[in-house]
Design an enzyme around this catalytic site. Structure first.
Site, PDB file in Angstrom:
ATOM      1  N   SER A   1       4.561  -6.654   2.398  1.00 23.92           N
ATOM      2  CA  SER A   1       5.553  -7.341   1.557  1.00 23.92           C
ATOM      3  C   SER A   1       6.882  -7.484   2.287  1.00 23.92           C
ATOM      4  O   SER A   1       7.461  -8.573   2.347  1.00 23.92           O
ATOM      5  CB  SER A   1       5.746  -6.578   0.252  1.00 23.92           C
ATOM      6  OG  SER A   1       4.547  -6.523  -0.473  1.00 23.92           O
TER       7      SER A   1
ATOM      8  N   LYS B   1      -1.680   2.824  -1.196  1.00 23.43           N
ATOM      9  CA  LYS B   1      -0.223   2.790  -1.251  1.00 23.43           C
ATOM     10  C   LYS B   1       0.169   2.483  -2.691  1.00 23.43           C
ATOM     11  O   LYS B   1      -0.196   1.449  -3.244  1.00 23.43           O
ATOM     12  CB  LYS B   1       0.355   1.727  -0.321  1.00 23.43           C
ATOM     13  CG  LYS B   1       1.879   1.630  -0.409  1.00 23.43           C
ATOM     14  CD  LYS B   1       2.443   0.447   0.358  1.00 23.43           C
ATOM     15  CE  LYS B   1       3.967   0.401   0.218  1.00 23.43           C
ATOM     16  NZ  LYS B   1       4.567  -0.800   0.848  1.00 23.43           N
TER      17      LYS B   1
END
Length: 356
Positions: free
Chosen positions: A69, A196
């Site tokens: 991201s 994650k």
């Protein structure tokens, strides 16, 4: 096409496509979602800045994650992702950091294309992939445990390198895997190497770690690659110390781009305090500084992180459009914020001690 398929994680060098057997285990610690740097005006990849930053963070003990991201993976073409991986591998190898693994973001719209990206990443020199579910059809997927489970199961089965689950509701249309589903995937998919949790759910982290960190898990559910155990990683570093007590394994944190030495030091203290409780006050002190900085800088998003890097390191630049740069007034307020100044002070102290 050669790929990483054996138990020692033989991988490509990412430069000329030839394979070599280097074992780069996936280990507990601090991982940084490395930003993708762009040249001003053209928005072409700034590979010089990438190489410098990869080596800078790796020398501080931070492990790299590309095209996530923070790395604006959604803005990158397949060929750009490949270029980033090859460039990073070459930079690490040239700096003598040949055993540092590379994690690459390979999540995209369809299962088919995600598998394709996993294969391309492996061929380019990535050791591990991290995969998020696309939020485009979140209205269908979010409520379908069967579909979500099938997605990661198929990707893990077909990927030539181990896969990490990326749970980030804010970037996937609200899709939020619960602890039961993640635990089931860990048990049933031997090529999954971790999760994650950018949902920030500490209870979820605790429940998953209670299963996968139990000594019996490795024997009951062995991994396809023994160098890739199932790690439980926070998506923020503001709860690293308590997560260590829950037997989690570290964090993948954007703050490690700005304060790599501070992030690694906090991880080291969080681990050491189990053997030496006298270190707890210092660990708590540093966790407070890091946690406040993480929260404040994360609110400034990618553009704020890049602007801080520009201020501190001389590179960073701006995001690829349509993401806007941070406004000058907003950056001045960010830079002057006491939470940012505190982490900058600590980072300079720690990096100076190690350099001397």
């Amino acid at each position: 096409m050669a790929a990483a398929t054996n138990g020692t994680n033989g991988v490509h060098n990412g430069v000329n496509g030839s394979a070599h057997a280097v074992s780069r285990p996936l280990t507990p610690g601090i991982y940084a979602p490395i930003p993708t740097f762009f040249l001003p005006g053209s928005e072409d990849l700034d590979l010089e800045a990438l190489s410098a930053h990869i080596v800078r963070t790796a020398n501080a003990g931070v492990l790299p994650l590309l095209a996530g991201s923070m790395g604006e993976g959604i803005h990158l073409t397949h060929s750009e992702r490949v270029t980033l991986i090859k460039t990073a591998r070459k930079a690490l190898d040239s700096a003598g950091l040949t055993r540092i693994p590379i994690v690459a973001g390979t999540g995209t719209g369809s299962t088919r294309e995600t598998v394709e990206l996993c294969r391309e990443a492996a061929e380019a020199g990535a050791d591990y992939a991290i995969v998020i579910a696309s939020g485009y059809f979140a209205g269908v997927l979010a409520g379908s445990k069967k579909a979500l489970k099938a997605f990661w199961s198929e990707v893990a089965e077909k990927s030539p390198i181990p896969v990490i689950i990326y749970n980030y509701p804010g970037a996937s249309g609200g899709i939020d895997l619960d602890s039961d589903l993640i635990t089931e995937l860990a048990q049933e998919c031997p090529n999954l190497a971790g999760v994650k949790l950018t949902c920030g759910n500490v209870g979820k982290l605790t429940r998953i770690a209670a299963t996968v960190s139990d000594p019996s898990f490795a024997s009951l559910y062995p991994r396809k690659n023994p160098n890739a155990p199932f790690l439980v990683l926070g998506g923020f570093i503001d709860f690293l110390l308590p997560s260590s007590y829950a037997n989690a394994h570290g964090a993948i944190t954007g703050l490690a781009n700005v304060a790599p030495y501070s992030s690694v030091k906090l991880f080291q203290l969080s681990e050491a305090v189990h053997k030496d409780p006298s270190l707890l006050p210092e660990a708590q002190r540093l966790q407070a500084i890091v946690g406040r900085a993480d929260f404040t800088i994360a609110k400034a998003s990618i553009s704020g992180t890049k602007a801080l890097m520009e201020k501190l390191y001389g590179y960073g630049g701006v995001p690829r459009k349509p993401l806007p740069p941070i406004e000058p007034e907003a950056f001045e307020a960010l830079w002057a914020h006491p939470h940012v100044q505190d982490i900058v002070r600590v980072e300079r102290e720690l990096s100076g001690k190690i350099a001397s």
